[in-house]
Scaffold this motif. Structure first.
Motif, mmCIF file in Angstrom:
data_model
loop_
_atom_site.group_PDB
_atom_site.id
_atom_site.type_symbol
_atom_site.label_atom_id
_atom_site.label_comp_id
_atom_site.label_asym_id
_atom_site.label_seq_id
_atom_site.Cartn_x
_atom_site.Cartn_y
_atom_site.Cartn_z
ATOM 1 N N SER A 229 0.917 -1.079 0.054
ATOM 2 C CA SER A 229 -0.164 -0.001 -0.028
ATOM 3 C C SER A 229 0.671 1.276 0.032
ATOM 4 C CB SER A 229 -1.004 -0.067 1.215
ATOM 5 O OG SER A 229 -1.945 -1.064 1.248
ATOM 6 N N LYS A 230 2.016 1.127 0.715
ATOM 7 C CA LYS A 230 2.931 2.480 0.673
ATOM 8 C C LYS A 230 3.662 2.682 -0.527
ATOM 9 C CE LYS A 230 4.499 2.037 5.387
ATOM 10 N NZ LYS A 230 5.243 1.601 6.520
ATOM 11 N N VAL A 231 3.781 1.562 -1.432
ATOM 12 C CA VAL A 231 4.247 1.647 -2.717
ATOM 13 C C VAL A 231 3.355 2.188 -3.824
ATOM 14 C CG1 VAL A 231 5.184 0.685 -4.773
ATOM 15 C CG2 VAL A 231 6.247 -0.066 -2.401
ATOM 16 N N VAL A 232 1.958 1.660 -3.728
ATOM 17 C CA VAL A 232 0.955 2.096 -4.424
ATOM 18 C C VAL A 232 0.593 3.465 -4.251
ATOM 19 C CG1 VAL A 232 -1.583 1.582 -5.218
ATOM 20 C CG2 VAL A 232 0.142 -0.272 -4.829
ATOM 21 N N LYS A 233 0.462 3.753 -3.030
ATOM 22 C CA LYS A 233 0.086 5.150 -2.481
ATOM 23 C C LYS A 233 1.353 6.107 -3.103
ATOM 24 C CE LYS A 233 -1.088 8.066 1.365
ATOM 25 N NZ LYS A 233 -1.378 8.068 3.059
ATOM 26 N N ALA A 234 2.483 5.844 -3.008
ATOM 27 C CA ALA A 234 3.626 6.688 -3.388
ATOM 28 C C ALA A 234 3.497 7.016 -4.964
ATOM 29 C CB ALA A 234 5.032 6.023 -2.914
ATOM 30 N N LEU A 235 3.026 5.746 -5.653
ATOM 31 C CA LEU A 235 3.208 6.033 -7.128
ATOM 32 C C LEU A 235 1.971 6.937 -7.561
ATOM 33 C CD1 LEU A 235 4.768 2.384 -8.051
ATOM 34 C CD2 LEU A 235 5.854 4.783 -8.320
ATOM 35 N N THR A 254 11.146 4.497 -4.046
ATOM 36 C CA THR A 254 10.368 3.496 -4.306
ATOM 37 C C THR A 254 10.726 2.225 -5.077
ATOM 38 O OG1 THR A 254 8.965 5.607 -4.633
ATOM 39 C CG2 THR A 254 8.296 3.516 -5.735
ATOM 40 N N ARG A 255 11.780 2.423 -5.988
ATOM 41 C CA ARG A 255 12.282 1.307 -6.611
ATOM 42 C C ARG A 255 13.059 0.171 -5.756
ATOM 43 N NH1 ARG A 255 13.758 5.226 -10.617
ATOM 44 N NH2 ARG A 255 12.455 4.641 -12.505
ATOM 45 N N GLU A 274 5.255 -3.181 -13.477
ATOM 46 C CA GLU A 274 3.623 -2.936 -12.952
ATOM 47 C C GLU A 274 3.612 -1.581 -12.427
ATOM 48 O OE1 GLU A 274 1.846 -6.096 -10.639
ATOM 49 O OE2 GLU A 274 3.582 -7.199 -10.702
ATOM 50 N N PHE A 275 4.629 -0.769 -12.339
ATOM 51 C CA PHE A 275 4.581 0.312 -11.674
ATOM 52 C C PHE A 275 5.011 1.634 -12.292
ATOM 53 C CE2 PHE A 275 4.848 -2.932 -8.184
ATOM 54 C CZ PHE A 275 3.786 -2.680 -7.349
ATOM 55 N N PHE A 276 6.195 1.247 -13.155
ATOM 56 C CA PHE A 276 6.645 2.248 -14.166
ATOM 57 C C PHE A 276 6.360 2.400 -15.491
ATOM 58 C CE2 PHE A 276 9.007 2.137 -9.957
ATOM 59 C CZ PHE A 276 9.038 3.300 -9.656
#
Length: 276
Positions: A229-235, A254-255, A274-276
């Motif tokens: 959740s911290k990663v998704v929120k950050a992105l 984040t990476r 998935e994130f970038f």
């Protein structure tokens, strides 16, 4: 003093782990909860053939999923919205979507308790054949159907509740989650509804998600969801200056967090793509 009715949740004999394979089929409530699992990067398949509302259409989704994919769910969420169905006059089949065809081509019917229970039992048989250890969670959507009239909507929900109770009592792998009761009894206030006063608000869906987490997540899953959740929120953060050094440092941190998650949960196949 307690100022609201608390709905007691059942005891479950299993937990959802970070690697659990989840299948959601049913009404838009299945979409709402399933999307939260998807956002947390679970292996979640959510209404692969569209949103379905009645037990027979839910059965059709499971039939197609089992026939056309090799997905092996560990946990299946079935969310029932109504017992009303539309039968094509020409063939007599219950359709999942009228595809904007003229209403004159269809007959509207109401499934009985027996009909609903039979469809759900077929679902249980199919997913159990694919995975004998599967767990099935049945819920009834709290969304009311104004087009039936509120009394008619309550009658429809009653049929679904009785059918769900029968199936849960008959199959040891089946469990009930009281989404309908939580929204209508515990969250008994219009602040928990969206603008149409029929659908639960995001706050209400978040509360249901929290109840699922509290009663079905393992300790490892709680830790995993908190981390992801911290990663998704950050992105989700929109940078004021994407070319700044501060933002470059933020992306590097984040990476690093994503690498840590990928190492801890390799079976989830978390990748940078998935994130970038």
């Amino acid at each position: 003093m307690e100022f609201r009715t608390r709905v007691e949740l059942p005891e479950y004999d299993f937990t959802i782990s970070p690697g659990s394979r989840l299948l959601f089929a049913g009404s838009c409530f299945a979409d709402n909860i399933g999307s939260r699992f998807g956002r947390s990067r679970f292996h979640a398949v959510v209404n692969p053939y569209g949103t379905m509302y009645n037990p027979v259409s839910v059965l059709h989704t499971i039939e197609r999923t089992m026939a056309q994919t090799d997905f092996v769910p560990d946990i299946v969420f079935l969310t029932l919205g109504t017992n009303h169905v539309y039968r094509l006059k020409e063939t007599g089949e219950i359709v999942d979507n009228c595809m904007k065809r003229p209403q004159s081509l269809f007959i509207e019917e109401c499934l009985s308790i027996d009909d609903c229970a039979a469809a759900l039992s077929q679902v249980v048989a199919m997913v159990s054949e694919r995975n004998p250890q599967v767990k099935v969670i049945i819920t009834v959507s709290p969304i009311r159907y104004a087009k039936y009239g509120y009394h008619g909507s309550q009658l429809s929900k009653s049929i679904l509740l009785l059918a769900a109770d029968r199936v849960v009592a008959s199959h040891s792998c089946c469990h009930y989650f009281p989404a309908y009761e939580i929204v209508n009894d515990e969250l008994r206030d219009y602040r928990f509804y969206s603008a149409d006063m029929l659908h639960p608000s995001d706050v209400a869906v978040d509360y249901l998600w929290q109840q699922i987490a509290r009663n079905l997540f393992s300790a490892e899953t709680h830790a995993y969801v908190a981390a992801i959740s911290k990663v998704v929120k950050a992105l989700d953060h929109k940078p004021y200056n994407p070319d700044s050094q501060d933002y470059a440092d933020f992306l590097n941190r984040t990476r690093s967090q994503i690498h840590t998650l990928a190492d801890a949960y390799p079976h989830l196949l978390i990748t940078m793509a998935e994130f970038f």
